[in-house]
Design an enzyme around this catalytic site. Structure first.
Site, PDB file in Angstrom:
ATOM      1  N   THR A  13       0.853  -1.184   0.000  1.00 57.81           N
ATOM      2  CA  THR A  13       0.000   0.000   0.000  1.00 57.81           C
ATOM      3  C   THR A  13       0.893   1.239   0.000  1.00 57.81           C
ATOM      4  OG1 THR A  13      -0.208   0.235   2.417  1.00 57.81           O
ATOM      5  CG2 THR A  13      -1.749  -1.277   1.307  1.00 57.81           C
ATOM      6  N   GLY A  14       0.395   2.303  -0.613  1.00 59.96           N
ATOM      7  CA  GLY A  14       1.253   3.467  -0.797  1.00 59.96           C
ATOM      8  C   GLY A  14       2.443   3.119  -1.674  1.00 59.96           C
ATOM      9  N   GLY A  18       8.327   6.737  -3.622  1.00 57.62           N
ATOM     10  CA  GLY A  18       9.170   6.636  -2.429  1.00 57.62           C
ATOM     11  C   GLY A  18       9.485   5.224  -2.004  1.00 57.62           C
ATOM     12  N   GLY A  20       7.531   2.884  -0.821  1.00 58.62           N
ATOM     13  CA  GLY A  20       6.605   1.879  -1.337  1.00 58.62           C
ATOM     14  C   GLY A  20       6.963   1.433  -2.736  1.00 58.62           C
ATOM     15  N   SER A 138       8.205   4.851  12.055  1.00 61.45           N
ATOM     16  CA  SER A 138       9.014   6.052  11.852  1.00 61.45           C
ATOM     17  C   SER A 138       9.864   6.291  13.084  1.00 61.45           C
ATOM     18  CB  SER A 138       8.124   7.277  11.609  1.00 61.45           C
ATOM     19  OG  SER A 138       8.898   8.466  11.612  1.00 61.45           O
ATOM     20  N   TYR A 151       1.945  13.308  13.981  1.00 65.42           N
ATOM     21  CA  TYR A 151       2.510  12.236  13.157  1.00 65.42           C
ATOM     22  C   TYR A 151       3.264  11.237  14.036  1.00 65.42           C
ATOM     23  CZ  TYR A 151       5.502   9.915   9.721  1.00 65.42           C
ATOM     24  OH  TYR A 151       6.160   8.978   8.968  1.00 65.42           O
TER      25      TYR A 151
END
Length: 251
Positions: A13-14, A18, A20, A138, A151
């Site tokens: 997904t995504g 980048g 993904g 992250s 985030y």
């Protein structure tokens, strides 16, 4: 030499840009049939061309459950199973505490928490024996970053998902791990600095000065770590957090 994902069915997904996209390309090179998702059709189509014949692009907004249903119905009809699920869709933007709005909060948590939860939940009937689920975390969740609290909190939730879901899936031979990039040169990262190229380079240089390896990462360096977690090389790795960060979160 056999390829590490020969004949496997993978969803990224995504996957249109980048990390993904780099991961989808590497999975395909290793023999996987790769589904990529994203919200922008033009970028998806370009990504599918870059990946090659083993790629299928499906426009999906992971925050919309009916679109996730359509994705998994398509995978079921074409392949009947999922061997690797790389839940990478998400994102965020800088926002100081005093400027956080309800809309900003909802958008960030919908993309990074709600979307992750229901992508995994809806994949469960299709996950094969020995399947690997990889969640994108992250380094922001491991420390403090100015103007990035929402985030960071959303990615801390993702890390917690991995720890808890391995208990929900106990005995089912399905692994869940969190892949945690540091600063990686992607459109998403440089976009945080705005459209000015000088500002973007200044941000990358600042990150490089903080990283023990003295540089930011490349998307394919994350993709190679994702391949490890996707393949049988990590058959006894479960509930872990694998940092691909040049050491920034380790000091």
């Amino acid at each position: 030499m056999s390829r590490k994902l020969e004949g496997k069915v993978a969803i990224v997904t995504g996957g249109s840009t980048g990390i993904g996209l780099a991961t989808a390309i590497r999975f395909a090179k290793e023999g996987a049939h790769v589904y990529i998702t994203g919200r922008r059709q033009a970028e998806l189509d370009a990504a599918a061309l870059a990946i090659g014949n083993n790629a299928i692009a499906v426009r999906v907004d992971s925050t919309k459950l009916e679109e996730l249903d359509e994705l998994f119905n398509e995978v079921k009809s074409q392949h009947g199973r999922v061997d690797v699920l790389f839940v990478n869709a998400g994102g965020g933007e800088l926002r100081n505490l005093k400027d956080i709005t309800e809309e900003h909060f909802d958008d960030t948590f919908d993309r990074n928490v709600k979307g992750v939860l229901f992508t995994v939940q809806k994949s469960l009937p299709l996950l094969s024996k020995g399947a690997s689920i990889i969640l994108t975390g992250s380094t922001a969740a491991s420390g403090g970053t100015p103007d990035f609290s929402v985030y960071a909190a959303s990615k801390a939730a993702v890390r917690s998902f991995a720890r808890n879901w391995i208990l929900d899936l106990k005995g089912q031979d399905i692994r869940v791990n969190c892949l945690t990039p540091g600063p990686i040169k992607t459109p998403g990262l440089v976009g945080l600095a705005g459209p000015d190229v000088a500002h973007q380079q200044g941000m990358l240089d600042h990150f490089a000065s903080l990283i023990p390896m003295g540089r930011v990462g490349d998307p394919d360096e994350v993709a190679r770590a994702a391949l490890f977690l996707a393949s049988d090389d990590s058959s006894f790795v479960n509930g872990s957090e694998l940092f691909v960060d040049g050491g920034i979160a380790q000091i």
